[in-house]
Design an enzyme around this catalytic site. Sequence first.
Site, short mmCIF file in Angstrom:
data_model
loop_
_atom_site.label_atom_id
_atom_site.label_comp_id
_atom_site.label_asym_id
_atom_site.label_seq_id
_atom_site.Cartn_x
_atom_site.Cartn_y
_atom_site.Cartn_z
N HIS A 17 7.23 1.41 -9.60
CA HIS A 17 6.87 0.09 -9.06
C HIS A 17 7.34 -1.01 -10.00
O HIS A 17 7.86 -2.04 -9.56
CB HIS A 17 5.34 -0.05 -8.92
CG HIS A 17 4.70 0.92 -7.97
ND1 HIS A 17 3.72 1.80 -8.36
CD2 HIS A 17 4.89 1.13 -6.65
CE1 HIS A 17 3.33 2.51 -7.32
NE2 HIS A 17 4.03 2.13 -6.26
N LYS A 41 -5.62 5.55 3.31
CA LYS A 41 -5.75 6.04 1.92
C LYS A 41 -7.13 5.81 1.35
O LYS A 41 -7.79 4.84 1.69
CB LYS A 41 -4.71 5.32 1.05
CG LYS A 41 -3.31 5.76 1.36
CD LYS A 41 -2.29 5.13 0.44
CE LYS A 41 -0.90 5.69 0.77
NZ LYS A 41 0.14 5.05 -0.01
N ARG A 90 13.28 4.59 -1.91
CA ARG A 90 13.58 5.61 -2.91
C ARG A 90 14.53 6.65 -2.39
O ARG A 90 15.47 7.06 -3.03
CB ARG A 90 12.28 6.28 -3.38
CG ARG A 90 11.43 5.37 -4.24
CD ARG A 90 10.01 5.84 -4.27
NE ARG A 90 9.45 5.82 -2.92
CZ ARG A 90 8.30 6.36 -2.59
NH1 ARG A 90 7.58 6.97 -3.48
NH2 ARG A 90 7.87 6.28 -1.34
N SER A 128 2.43 7.62 -6.40
CA SER A 128 1.17 7.56 -7.13
C SER A 128 0.37 8.86 -6.98
O SER A 128 -0.32 9.27 -7.91
CB SER A 128 0.34 6.37 -6.65
OG SER A 128 1.05 5.19 -6.89
N1 COA Z 1 8.03 3.88 -7.38
C1 COA Z 1 7.09 4.80 -7.35
N2 COA Z 1 6.32 5.05 -6.27
C2 COA Z 1 6.54 4.28 -5.20
C3 COA Z 1 7.51 3.29 -5.17
C4 COA Z 1 8.30 3.10 -6.32
N3 COA Z 1 9.24 2.20 -6.40
N4 COA Z 1 7.48 2.71 -3.97
C5 COA Z 1 6.52 3.32 -3.27
N5 COA Z 1 5.94 4.28 -4.01
C6 COA Z 1 4.89 5.21 -3.62
C7 COA Z 1 3.53 4.60 -3.74
O1 COA Z 1 2.98 4.81 -5.01
C8 COA Z 1 2.78 5.34 -2.67
O2 COA Z 1 2.33 6.57 -3.18
P1 COA Z 1 1.08 7.30 -2.54
O3 COA Z 1 1.37 7.48 -1.07
O4 COA Z 1 1.02 8.55 -3.28
O5 COA Z 1 -0.10 6.37 -2.76
C9 COA Z 1 3.82 5.62 -1.61
O6 COA Z 1 5.05 5.54 -2.27
C10 COA Z 1 3.75 4.65 -0.47
O7 COA Z 1 4.01 3.38 -0.96
P2 COA Z 1 3.28 2.00 -0.80
O8 COA Z 1 4.37 1.06 -1.04
O9 COA Z 1 2.09 1.84 -1.66
O10 COA Z 1 2.94 2.03 0.69
P3 COA Z 1 1.62 2.04 1.36
O11 COA Z 1 1.82 2.91 2.54
O12 COA Z 1 0.45 2.33 0.54
O13 COA Z 1 1.56 0.49 1.70
C11 COA Z 1 1.41 -1.36 3.06
C12 COA Z 1 1.90 0.05 2.90
C13 COA Z 1 0.18 -1.66 2.27
C14 COA Z 1 2.51 -2.30 2.61
C15 COA Z 1 1.15 -1.51 4.56
O14 COA Z 1 0.18 -0.56 4.93
C16 COA Z 1 0.68 -2.90 4.92
O15 COA Z 1 1.49 -3.78 5.06
N6 COA Z 1 -0.64 -3.07 5.11
C17 COA Z 1 -1.21 -4.33 5.51
C18 COA Z 1 -1.57 -4.27 6.99
C19 COA Z 1 -0.37 -4.54 7.85
O16 COA Z 1 0.19 -5.60 7.88
N7 COA Z 1 0.01 -3.50 8.61
C20 COA Z 1 1.14 -3.58 9.51
C21 COA Z 1 2.40 -3.18 8.82
S1 COA Z 1 3.74 -3.15 9.96
#
Ligand code: COA
Length: 168
Positions: A17, A41, A90, A128
């Site tokens: 990140h 989550k 990624r 993560s």
């Molecule tokens: N390096 C390391 N790990 C990374 C990374 C990077 N560069 N980029 C992503 N990851 C990992 C994260 O740690 C995470 O790991 P985990 O699944 O083990 O927790 C995984 O990849 C998913 O990444 P993340 O970017 O955290 O995505 P998310 O699915 O948790 O987040 C949101 C998605 C929060 C952006 C999305 O749900 C959101 O926008 N929510 C708000 C509500 C909304 O508007 N919804 C409609 C969306 S269309």
Amino acid sequence: MKTAIYPGTFDPVTYGHIDIIERACTLFDRVIVAIAQNPAKKPLFSVDERKEMILAATRNLKNVEVDAFEGLLVEYARLRKAQAIIRGLRAVSDFEYELQMALMNRNLNEDVVTVFLMPHEKYVYLNSSIVKEVASYGGDVSQLVPDFVLRKLREKFAGNANAGVKRL
Ligand code: COA
């Protein structure tokens, strides 16, 4: 003033990140790292703990702000007057989900552009969950997270029955 939102769960923040945040900082005047609620989550760390870890990890980056929100990402972007959403790509496996989110977000708000950045190749396998799993078994994740996060992981998993290996 060009502002970008970098949303995610950050449970916890990793070097992967941080790599993306550093790249975004070279493109935007202000980068808001926004801890979002993902109903799918169940985070290990509270929002305050995650904020504290991101703040510690980005202390040297002057144009980074850390925040948390609930609700639609595009509405949050509007609220914060952001022009862009940053997402890390990624591997090919990220693409379908990211495309779906980017197109949905564009449908909801045409004024916000999603920008994809690639992390350094040494972080492409990282997420993560894998960090938490290895740390829960007492494995070494010091190459994957900053020292501050490492200490928080050790605190969380101190005395964890998972540590060590035994034959069953
Ligand atoms: N390096 C390391 N790990 C990374 C990374 C990077 N560069 N980029 C992503 N990851 C990992 C994260 O740690 C995470 O790991 P985990 O699944 O083990 O927790 C995984 O990849 C998913 O990444 P993340 O970017 O955290 O995505 P998310 O699915 O948790 O987040 C949101 C998605 C929060 C952006 C999305 O749900 C959101 O926008 N929510 C708000 C509500 C909304 O508007 N919804 C409609 C969306 S269309």
